[in-house]
Scaffold this active site. Structure first.
Site, PDB file in Angstrom:
ATOM      1  N   GLY A  73      -9.829  -1.345   4.671  1.00  0.00           N
ATOM      2  CA  GLY A  73      -9.586  -0.830   5.947  1.00  0.00           C
ATOM      3  C   GLY A  73     -10.547   0.015   6.229  1.00  0.00           C
ATOM      4  O   GLY A  73     -10.932   0.312   7.571  1.00  0.00           O
ATOM      5  N   SER A  74     -10.930   1.180   5.331  1.00  0.00           N
ATOM      6  CA  SER A  74     -11.835   2.272   5.840  1.00  0.00           C
ATOM      7  C   SER A  74     -13.191   1.604   6.358  1.00  0.00           C
ATOM      8  O   SER A  74     -13.825   1.989   7.331  1.00  0.00           O
ATOM      9  CB  SER A  74     -12.030   2.995   4.565  1.00  0.00           C
ATOM     10  OG  SER A  74     -10.846   3.444   4.150  1.00  0.00           O
ATOM     11  N   ASN A 153       0.664   4.893   9.442  1.00  0.00           N
ATOM     12  CA  ASN A 153       0.947   4.911   8.037  1.00  0.00           C
ATOM     13  C   ASN A 153       1.864   5.951   7.650  1.00  0.00           C
ATOM     14  O   ASN A 153       2.404   5.968   6.390  1.00  0.00           O
ATOM     15  CB  ASN A 153      -0.444   4.999   7.335  1.00  0.00           C
ATOM     16  CG  ASN A 153      -1.467   6.209   7.886  1.00  0.00           C
ATOM     17  OD1 ASN A 153      -1.671   6.001   8.856  1.00  0.00           O
ATOM     18  ND2 ASN A 153      -1.602   7.030   6.714  1.00  0.00           N
ATOM     19  N   GLN A 181      -1.580  -1.197   8.684  1.00  0.00           N
ATOM     20  CA  GLN A 181      -0.323  -1.027   8.352  1.00  0.00           C
ATOM     21  C   GLN A 181       0.647  -2.084   8.970  1.00  0.00           C
ATOM     22  O   GLN A 181       1.888  -2.444   8.257  1.00  0.00           O
ATOM     23  CB  GLN A 181       0.365   0.192   8.553  1.00  0.00           C
ATOM     24  CG  GLN A 181       0.018   1.363   7.513  1.00  0.00           C
ATOM     25  CD  GLN A 181       0.348   1.532   6.137  1.00  0.00           C
ATOM     26  OE1 GLN A 181       1.368   0.703   6.012  1.00  0.00           O
ATOM     27  NE2 GLN A 181      -0.291   1.878   5.305  1.00  0.00           N
ATOM     28  N   SER A 201      -6.482  -4.494   5.646  1.00  0.00           N
ATOM     29  CA  SER A 201      -6.872  -4.321   4.328  1.00  0.00           C
ATOM     30  C   SER A 201      -5.929  -5.253   3.463  1.00  0.00           C
ATOM     31  O   SER A 201      -4.641  -5.223   3.401  1.00  0.00           O
ATOM     32  CB  SER A 201      -6.757  -2.908   3.913  1.00  0.00           C
ATOM     33  OG  SER A 201      -7.123  -2.758   2.762  1.00  0.00           O
ATOM     34  N   HIS A 203      -5.008  -4.718   0.058  1.00  0.00           N
ATOM     35  CA  HIS A 203      -4.226  -4.137  -0.908  1.00  0.00           C
ATOM     36  C   HIS A 203      -2.695  -3.493  -0.170  1.00  0.00           C
ATOM     37  O   HIS A 203      -1.819  -3.032  -0.928  1.00  0.00           O
ATOM     38  CB  HIS A 203      -4.981  -2.933  -1.670  1.00  0.00           C
ATOM     39  CG  HIS A 203      -5.182  -1.721  -0.911  1.00  0.00           C
ATOM     40  ND1 HIS A 203      -4.264  -0.538  -1.173  1.00  0.00           N
ATOM     41  CD2 HIS A 203      -6.139  -1.277   0.019  1.00  0.00           C
ATOM     42  CE1 HIS A 203      -5.092   0.519  -0.461  1.00  0.00           C
ATOM     43  NE2 HIS A 203      -5.927   0.046   0.294  1.00  0.00           N
ATOM     44  N   CYS A 327      -3.154  11.939   1.704  1.00  0.00           N
ATOM     45  CA  CYS A 327      -4.487  11.771   1.895  1.00  0.00           C
ATOM     46  C   CYS A 327      -5.200  13.236   1.730  1.00  0.00           C
ATOM     47  O   CYS A 327      -6.563  13.199   1.511  1.00  0.00           O
ATOM     48  CB  CYS A 327      -5.109  11.134   3.078  1.00  0.00           C
ATOM     49  SG  CYS A 327      -4.347   9.405   3.087  1.00  0.00           S
TER      50      CYS A 327
HETATM   51  C1  LIG Z   1      -4.556   2.552   3.885  1.00  0.00           C
HETATM   52  C2  LIG Z   1      -5.022   2.789   5.540  1.00  0.00           C
HETATM   53  C3  LIG Z   1      -6.553   2.703   5.512  1.00  0.00           C
HETATM   54  C4  LIG Z   1      -7.555   2.467   4.596  1.00  0.00           C
HETATM   55  O1  LIG Z   1      -7.633   1.152   4.213  1.00  0.00           O
HETATM   56  P1  LIG Z   1      -8.302   1.022   2.705  1.00  0.00           P
HETATM   57  O2  LIG Z   1      -8.295  -0.420   2.564  1.00  0.00           O
HETATM   58  O3  LIG Z   1      -7.570   1.740   1.927  1.00  0.00           O
HETATM   59  O4  LIG Z   1      -9.817   1.655   2.798  1.00  0.00           O
HETATM   60  C5  LIG Z   1      -6.750   2.691   7.026  1.00  0.00           C
HETATM   61  N1  LIG Z   1      -5.796   2.779   8.053  1.00  0.00           N
HETATM   62  C6  LIG Z   1      -4.379   2.745   7.803  1.00  0.00           C
HETATM   63  C7  LIG Z   1      -3.555   2.890   8.985  1.00  0.00           C
HETATM   64  C8  LIG Z   1      -4.070   2.996   6.453  1.00  0.00           C
HETATM   65  O5  LIG Z   1      -2.895   2.725   6.199  1.00  0.00           O
END
Ligand SMILES: *Cc1c(COP(=O)(O)O)cnc(C)c1O
Length: 396
Positions: A73-74, A153, A181, A201, A203, A327
């Site tokens: 996601g990042s 999130n 999310q 993402s 995970h 975070c």
């Molecule tokens: C967890 C999350 C991310 C980051 O995703 P990663 O795969 O951990 O880098 C970005 N945005 C939201 C809303 C998230 O919950």
């Protein structure tokens, strides 16, 4: 003492589903070839990647060649914003986002601000919703990008994404959404919502860590973020994370096929937890929208309690949860999201996020409420503020 383990931090990460792991394993041990190689042994991997890309695209109403695999996601968020700035605002320009985005968006916006871009961080209401009219009013001549998360999130609030998308379209502005999310928890159709780019993402949906994707609508001018080989149609170099992609695709297929049933169950459990806490623990407040809310999110603030102490004591009882500052561990600043919905610092500090997963049970939640009641009361009994407050209460 019994050895409990109750995991209520599914917004932080989820357990990789056993069948996902099972689908991935042969791609480490047997089919380890580099998909770019010409021999038949490796071309199976290429075909498998293409299949997973189809699965993911169809979950969004997109085309397979609009899905780009990333490391999560990042990276997807960074890529969307930085590359849009490069392509659509080569001489600077204006971006609209919200105050409650994930740090992957907020910190990227700050980075862009340092490079001369202007950013509007929209306020949200007390439930964490962006007002589309507000957003439209903030559009400027040089606005080239709107990035608003699909669902938050921390407090679970779902944004009016299709209204925002329609406005973006009307003004011919690129629209990105961080759906990390929301994806596979809420049905999403990129055309119906007017989405040009979308981050997700693995995970967060019972898939593996370190793999995600960015949806980029055909025709959007986004250049490569990682330069090198010609993987991902020359837009994201690097040997494909084959097991990760297989795992992500398997997790998406699984999450989509179980979405209706799973989220209905989660909503019921979520509302059960919310109603028990509201009724049985005094001086608390539910954060986030009570209706437009992720099926698995519960977030409360407890007056006269420190969120961090709450987490430690819950941990001792075998319960994994998160406070408002997940975070920013190490920092004592309350969450930017809780401040943005108007909570005073001292209330924001007493916040607790519990995010349910596909395996969460009624029984677990009953235990959690019982434990939580006791912990909150014990912490309050140690609080001088609570003591003062109770004295005043008795005197009225
Ligand atoms: C967890 C999350 C991310 C980051 O995703 P990663 O795969 O951990 O880098 C970005 N945005 C939201 C809303 C998230 O919950």
């Amino acid at each position: 003492m019994e050895n409990k383990f109750i995991y209520l931090d599914n917004a932080a990460t989820t357990k990789t589903a056993p069948e996902v792991v099972e689908a991935m394993l042969p791609y480490y041990t047997e089919y380890f070839g580099n998909p770019s190689s010409v021999y038949g042994f490796a071309s199976k991997n290429k075909e498998e990647i293409a299949k997973q890309r189809e699965v993911i695209a169809s979950a969004l109403g997109a085309k397979a060649n609009e899905i780009y695999f990333t490391a999560g996601g990042s990276e997807s968020d960074n890529w969307a914003l930085k590359a849009a700035a490069e392509a659509y605002g080569p001489n600077g320009g204006h971006i609209i986002t919200s105050k409650i985005e994930h740090h992957a968006i907020l910190h990227t916006c700050e980075y862009l601000e340092k490079r001369g871009y202007k950013v509007t961080y929209l306020d949200v209401d007390e439930n964490g919703r962006v007002d589309p009219a507000d957003m439209e009013a903030s559009i400027r001549e040089d606005t080239f990008l709107i990035s608003i998360m699909f669902a938050n999130n921390e407090i679970g609030t779902i944004q009016p994404i299709s209204e925002i998308g329609q406005i973006a379209k009307k003004h011919n502005i690129l629209f990105h959404t961080d759906a990390v999310q929301a994806f596979a928890q809420i049905p999403i159709h990129v055309d119906e919502c007017g989405i040009d780019m979308l981050s997700a993402s693995g995970h967060k949906l019972n898939g593996p860590k370190g793999i995600g994707f960015l949806y980029i609508r055909k025709g959007v001018k986004i250049r490569s973020f990682v330069h090198g080989g010609s993987q991902e149609r020359k837009r994201r170099a690097g040997t494909e994370n084959v097991p990760g992609i297989i795992g992500l695709g398997t997790a998406v297929a699984r999450a989509v096929s179980t979405m209706e049933e799973r989220t209905a169950k989660e909503c019921e459990l979520r509302d059960y937890l919310i109603s028990r806490i509201s009724r049985e623990i005094p001086y608390c407040r539910l954060n986030g929208d009570s209706v437009k809310r992720l099926p698995n999110n519960v977030n409360f603030s407890f007056q006269f309690v420190e969120g961090e102490s709450l987490l430690i004591m819950l941990d001792m009882k075998g319960i994994c949860a998160s406070s408002g500052s997940a975070c920013t561990s190490g920092s004592l600043d309350p969450s930017h999201v809780l401040l943005a919905i108007g909570l005073p610092h001292e209330i924001a500090h007493g916040s607790l996020r519990m995010t349910l997963g596909e395996d969460t049970t009624h029984e677990e939640l009953d235990y959690v409420v019982d434990v939580l009641k006791e912990i909150v009361q014990n912490l309050r009994n140690m609080s001088p503020l609570y003591e003062d407050f109770m004295k005043k209460e008795e005197n009225v």
